[in-house]
Design an enzyme around this catalytic site. Structure first.
Site, mmCIF file in Angstrom:
data_model
loop_
_atom_site.group_PDB
_atom_site.id
_atom_site.type_symbol
_atom_site.label_atom_id
_atom_site.label_comp_id
_atom_site.label_asym_id
_atom_site.label_seq_id
_atom_site.Cartn_x
_atom_site.Cartn_y
_atom_site.Cartn_z
ATOM 1 N N ASP A 90 0.859 -1.184 0.000
ATOM 2 C CA ASP A 90 0.000 0.000 0.000
ATOM 3 C C ASP A 90 0.900 1.240 0.000
ATOM 4 O OD1 ASP A 90 -2.055 -1.807 0.315
ATOM 5 O OD2 ASP A 90 -2.906 -0.831 2.083
ATOM 6 N N HIS A 147 4.743 -7.322 0.418
ATOM 7 C CA HIS A 147 4.407 -8.638 -0.103
ATOM 8 C C HIS A 147 5.105 -8.911 -1.430
ATOM 9 C CE1 HIS A 147 0.911 -9.445 2.725
ATOM 10 N NE2 HIS A 147 1.205 -8.175 2.976
ATOM 11 N N SER A 254 8.430 3.319 5.254
ATOM 12 C CA SER A 254 9.434 3.846 4.363
ATOM 13 C C SER A 254 9.071 3.600 2.912
ATOM 14 C CB SER A 254 10.793 3.253 4.717
ATOM 15 O OG SER A 254 11.824 3.861 3.997
#
Length: 298
Positions: A90, A147, A254
Site C-alpha cells: 500500500d 508482499h 518507508s
C-alpha cells in the site's frame, strides 16, 4: 521557506539517535500512554482501521503492534492472472519507468545509479541495466507489510548501512542520491519473469526492517555491509515465497524499490507517478504474453 528549513533539519538532526529512541518507545508496553499515542496517531493520519484484522485501537499493547497490524482476510485480493505481477505494498508510486543505462530517476533534477543502489555490486547491477524500476512510498497511514509481486525463490539478501533521511516526496526532491545513501535491505529473487530485486529502504524513525525468513535485519546498526546467499529452487533449504505472500515489514514506514531486467515485464498502464497503490492489485505483466497478444494471426 518552510520546506528549506525542513530539508536543512534532515542534515542537522541526529537521525540515528532519534530513530533508536523512536524504536525503543514503539516497543514499550506503556498502558494508557500507548493507547493515547495509538489513538492520536490513527486519528491524525486517518488510518482505515476497518481494514485491520483487529480494528480495536485500545487493544494494541505496543505502538509497533498497531503499526504492523495485519489486514483482515480478503481486504487485499491478489490479482489472479499468473502472467500479472501484484503490487507489493500500500502507498503511492513515487516514480516508475525505464532505467536509462544505469541511471534511475529519483525526482526532477535527481538521478542515482544502479551500482550505488546495489552497494557497488556491479555484477548484479549489470543484470538490470536498461531494465525497469518502480519506487513505492509508504506514508504513515498505510499498511506497512510488504508482499511478493510474484512467486519467487530468494537467492541473496544484502544489508547496506547508510543514512536515515526521511523518504517523503519533499526529501526525494531535494536530497541527492537519497535511496542510494539510506540504509536498506536488498533482496534478489529468481522468478518466472527473470531476476527481480525488491529493496526495503530505511528512513528516519524507521525503528526496524524485518523479513519473514530472517526476522529483524536492522537493528543492530553495525555500520558494515552484510550478505547472505540462499539455495536455488529444488535444493535443500531453498526459500520460496508465493505471489501475495508477506516478505517483510517496516516498524515505522518507508519505501520499496523494485527492479526488473530488460524485456521481462511492462508496468500496468494505469500506473504512473503519484498513483495510489493497494497491495495485490495489478503491477506489471509479462512482456512475452503482451507481445503474443499484440501479434496478428497468420
Amino acid at each position: 521557506m518552510l520546506d528549506s528549513v525542513k530539508i536543512k533539519l534532515q542534515y542537522w538532526l541526529p537521525k540515528v539517535a532519534l530513530t533508536r529512541l523512536a524504536g525503543w518507545g514503539a516497543e514499550k508496553k506503556a498502558g494508557w500512554l500507548t493507547r493515547l499515542v495509538v489513538k492520536t496517531f490513527a486519528r491524525y493520519y486517518r488510518v482505515e482501521m476497518q481494514e485491520a484484522q483487529n480494528p480495536d485501537l485500545s487493544s494494541y499493547a505496543t505502538f509497533n503492534d498497531f503499526f504492523v497490524r495485519p489486514l483482515r482476510d480478503g481486504a487485499r485480493p491478489i490479482v489472479a492472472d499468473p502472467d500479472m505481477l501484484a503490487l507489493p505494498a500500500d502507498g503511492a508510486i513515487s516514480q516508475l519507468g525505464s532505467i536509462d543505462d544505469d541511471q534511475i530517476f529519483q525526482a526532477k533534477g535527481h538521478y542515482y545509479t544502479l551500482e550505488a543502489l546495489l552497494a557497488g555490486n556491479y555484477l548484479l547491477a549489470e543484470q538490470f541495466r536498461n531494465g525497469l524500476f518502480a519506487t513505492t512510498y509508504l506514508a504513515p497511514r498505510d499498511y506497512h507489510r510488504v508482499h511478493m509481486p510474484c512467486d519467487g525463490v530468494l537467492r541473496e539478501m544484502i544489508y547496506v548501512p547508510g543514512d536515515l533521511f526521511s523518504v517523503n516526496p519533499l526529501t526525494a526532491a531535494n536530497v541527492p542520491n537519497l535511496f542510494a545513501r539510506n540504509e536498506r535491505v536488498i533482496c534478489l529473487f529468481d522468478t518466472a519473469f527473470g531476476p527481480m530485486v525488491q529493496i526495503l529502504v530505511g528512513a528516519t524513525i524507521v525503528g526496524s526492517i524485518e523479513t519473514v525468513w530472517a526476522g529483524t535485519v536492522t537493528p543492530p546498526r553495525e555500520g558494515i555491509i552484510k550478505r547472505w546467499t540462499y539455495p536455488a529452487e529444488g535444493l535443500e533449504g531453498a526459500i520460496k515465497l508465493d505471489k501475495g505472500q508477506e516478505m517483510g515489514r517496516f516498524k515505522l514506514g518507508s519505501t520499496v524499490i523494485n527492479l526488473f531486467t530488460p524485456g521481462s515485464v511492462q508496468f500496468a498502464t494505469q500506473l504512473n507517478s503519484g498513483s495510489v497503490t493497494r497491495m495485490g492489485q495489478a503491477f506489471a505483466g509479462s512482456v512475452a504474453v503482451s507481445d503474443a497478444a499484440s501479434t496478428p494471426p497468420n
